[in-house]
Design an enzyme around this catalytic site. Structure first.
Site, PDB file in Angstrom:
ATOM      1  N   HIS A 136      32.022  31.189  53.490  1.00 15.98           N
ATOM      2  CA  HIS A 136      32.718  29.908  53.496  1.00 15.98           C
ATOM      3  C   HIS A 136      32.802  29.446  54.954  1.00 15.98           C
ATOM      4  O   HIS A 136      32.839  30.270  55.860  1.00 15.98           O
ATOM      5  CB  HIS A 136      34.118  30.137  52.916  1.00 15.98           C
ATOM      6  N   ASP A 213      36.690  38.601  53.670  1.00 20.23           N
ATOM      7  CA  ASP A 213      37.339  37.383  53.183  1.00 20.23           C
ATOM      8  C   ASP A 213      37.481  37.543  51.668  1.00 20.23           C
ATOM      9  O   ASP A 213      36.512  37.428  50.928  1.00 20.23           O
ATOM     10  CB  ASP A 213      36.468  36.168  53.551  1.00 20.23           C
ATOM     11  N   GLN A 216      38.402  34.773  47.143  1.00 19.81           N
ATOM     12  CA  GLN A 216      37.928  34.593  45.770  1.00 19.81           C
ATOM     13  C   GLN A 216      37.921  35.894  44.979  1.00 19.81           C
ATOM     14  O   GLN A 216      37.484  35.913  43.825  1.00 19.81           O
ATOM     15  CB  GLN A 216      36.508  33.993  45.766  1.00 19.81           C
ATOM     16  N   LYS A 239      45.440  30.393  45.442  1.00 28.13           N
ATOM     17  CA  LYS A 239      44.329  30.651  44.519  1.00 28.13           C
ATOM     18  C   LYS A 239      44.693  31.731  43.502  1.00 28.13           C
ATOM     19  O   LYS A 239      43.887  32.114  42.675  1.00 28.13           O
ATOM     20  CB  LYS A 239      43.080  31.078  45.298  1.00 28.13           C
ATOM     21  N   CYS A 377      32.055  23.691  50.847  1.00 33.02           N
ATOM     22  CA  CYS A 377      32.277  24.300  52.166  1.00 33.02           C
ATOM     23  C   CYS A 377      31.341  25.464  52.440  1.00 33.02           C
ATOM     24  O   CYS A 377      31.707  26.425  53.126  1.00 33.02           O
ATOM     25  CB  CYS A 377      33.726  24.750  52.340  1.00 33.02           C
TER      26      CYS A 377
END
Lengths: 419, 160
Positions: A136, A213, A216, A239, A377
């Site tokens: 991202h 990261d 997600q 999220k 993104c």
């Protein structure tokens, strides 16, 4: 991390009580364009269940004051609740100690903290940072800023046409100048689950720390930072059924202690004179100023909520949603799924021949279906897969098979409309 | 607003069969317009003879709203003076952003099929991009963007 394999029995959906879960999400009762809302933009932001909303209300109506300073009842209560939430997050990702869990404003803030706190101290001229094509923008731009400032270099792990990282190429990028690795656990645009445990082990064998990261991943699967052995793990509250403006940076204590502070201010200091300031210990060293206390407590309630359902059950159910949607879409003429890795979370990026994603998004909205359109993104991914933009449906555990049907019918309507 | 009512027959038709689509040889004026928020881009080439737009063409990658807007724009401004085109550019922008009184006198004619876009804030820029690019071409600015500072539609709409 436990990965759910696709041999799970498909009848699992029948024992996962999705209707009971949906009843706890007030927003899912909404009508859009006079149709029941079908919310398939969960990778951008998820919705909030009543218990989390209630927790925010309870904090705001009976527990709020500033933390870490007052000796009065409310300040002590708010401080205790805030720290209790930190321990909930610690358990959620199985961190070894609660001081390894830092509240930030979100994944972007977490990554910027590591860039400033670790990168600016330990990465110098000629050093190399390994990132991947799937990142991202939030795990690209901070490192580019650092590379520009320090004269460091960014090396990029390529992907194949299915959207999987080429692990041989990753391993080939290492040399004596490699100082840092940043990789996302799950691709936001394609859903690819990366083999991060293996990648971390390879980097560690060469003495290189790794930032994951997890924006997600944390909402969709069990994450165990000690099992992964990652040095940093980042994710966002909004999220995963929590509020916006709150996120987590997990870092190994010994690394966090060696890092310089990111933001200066109150709370992050031990003592201040104009001659010399002594910094507070972790995690407070990285939590300057009054934090989003309510949001942090709300995120604690969100992980309580997710844990009560069970992350393995959530992952298994979402995999069924993914398989159901993928199966139908792979038989639709003119529809092409972008991102076909065998290991995926419930994200389906796709193209419809002859129809621009923005037109798809606007027309699906007409059916009450919320999807994301654009470059997500991740412009390097779009460039590599030669698509200017895609439409993305991203599922959560409160979505249903019937909603997948509505979504598929919506795509058919779009196709008819443009022929 | 019912978004299907924006996608009227005339817009779908111009999307499917765009008029004046392609390159233009020996253009006197040219500009590329970008919408960085969605990655769409189109270029506009035209020939000014005196003050008149003698020929005009466009091409690019864009959604149906943008492509139809560009196609209809080229058919309307062809043969018009630069000043007339600038008037249309201003009126079209005002219509798309909801500041034009459609009941008062204006020159937009059938371009009013795009009026509904004012109720779809995320799509306003799609409709405006061709007009913005035409304005740039007429003023010998070769690249422009919906995020350019002088764009009346300039607004930070995140795309994260």
């Amino acid at each position: 991390m436990k990965i759910i394999d696709s041999t799970l029995k498909p009848q699992f959906a029948s024992i996962f009580d999705v209707e009971a879960i949906r009843a706890e999400f007030p927003i899912l009762k909404l009508q859009v364009e006079n149709k029941p809302l079908v919310y398939l933009d969960n990778a951008a932001s998820s919705q909030m269940p009543q218990p989390v909303i209630d927790r925010l209300v309870r904090y705001q109506t009976s527990q709020h004051a500033n933390i870490n300073r007052g000796v009065h009842y409310l300040s002590e209560t708010a401080t205790a609740e805030y720290e209790d939430s930190r321990r909930k997050l610690q358990r959620f990702i199985n961190a070894g100690e609660d001081r390894e869990v830092i509240f930030t404003s979100g994944t972007t803030d977490s990554i910027n903290l590591v860039m400033h706190g670790y990168g600016r101290k330990f990465i110098g001229v000629g050093d190399e940072i390994i990132l991947t094509t799937l990142e991202h923008h939030s795990n690209i731009v901070p490192w580019q800023m650092l590379a520009e400032e320090k004269g460091a270099k960014i090396r990029v792990v390529p992907i194949n046409d299915a959207g999987e990282l080429l692990i041989d190429e990753y391993e080939g990028l290492f040399n004596e100048r490699t100082k840092f690795v940043g990789v996302l656990h799950v691709s936001n645009a394609l859903g690819t689950i990366n083999p991060i445990k293996q990648m971390i082990a390879f980097a560690h064998a060469r003495g290189v720390p790794v930032l994951i990261d997890g924006a997600q991943a944390a909402p969709h699967m069990r994450v165990d930072v000690q099992d992964l052995d990652c040095d940093f793990y980042t994710f966002s509250g909004h999220k995963m059924c929590g509020p916006t403006g709150i996120g987590i940076l997990y870092g190994k204590a010994e690394l966090l202690e060696r890092m310089q502070p990111f933001k200066g201010g109150g709370d992050m200091i031990m003592s201040v004179t104009f001659e010399k300031t002594t910094y507070n210990s972790i995690p407070h060293k990285f939590e300057a100023g009054t934090p989003p206390i309510a949001a942090a407590i709300g995120l604690g309630a969100a992980v309580d909520y997710l844990s009560a359902i069970g992350m393995d059950a959530i992952a298994a159910y979402e995999l069924e949603l993914l398989n159901y949607a993928t199966e139908q879409m792979s038989h639709m003429p003119g529809v092409r799924i972008i991102g076909t890795a065998p290991m995926k979370t419930a994200v389906v990026s796709f193209e419809v021949k002859g129809v621009h994603p923005h037109d798809i998004g606007t027309l699906l909205n007409q059916e009450g279906v919320a999807v994301r359109t654009g470059h997500h993104c991740v412009q390097p991914v779009m460039l590599r897969l030669k698509v200017p933009a895609t439409t993305r449906a991203s599922f959560a555990f409160y979505n249903t098979m019937a909603e997948v049907d509505t979504f598929i019918a919506g795509i058919r309507t779009v196709q008819k409309f443009f022929t | 607003m019912n978004s299907k009512s924006l996608y009227q027959e005339v817009i779908l038709d111009h999307n499917k069969k765009p008029r004046n689509y392609g390159a233009l040889d020996h253009a006197s004026h040219y500009a590329v317009g970008h919408n960085p928020l969605c990655g769409d881009h189109l270029d506009i080439a035209l020939n000014l003879e005196g003050e008149h737009i003698a020929s005009i063409a466009f091409q690019g990658e864009s959604c149906a709203i943008c492509k139809a807007s560009a196609s209809m724009m080229t058919t309307v401004v062809k043969g018009k003076t630069r000043a007339d085109a600038e008037t249309l550019i201003k009126e079209f922008r005002d219509m798309a952003t909801g500041t034009l009184n459609l009941d008062a006198e204006h020159h937009l004619g059938r371009l009013t099929v795009f009026a509904g876009v004012r109720d779809l804030p995320t799509r306003v820029k799609c409709a405006i991009l061709p007009w913005h690019t035409l304005h740039a071409a007429l003023n010998s600015v070769t690249t422009t963007s919906t995020e350019a500072e002088d764009d009346p539609m300039h607004a930070a709409i995140g795309d994260a």
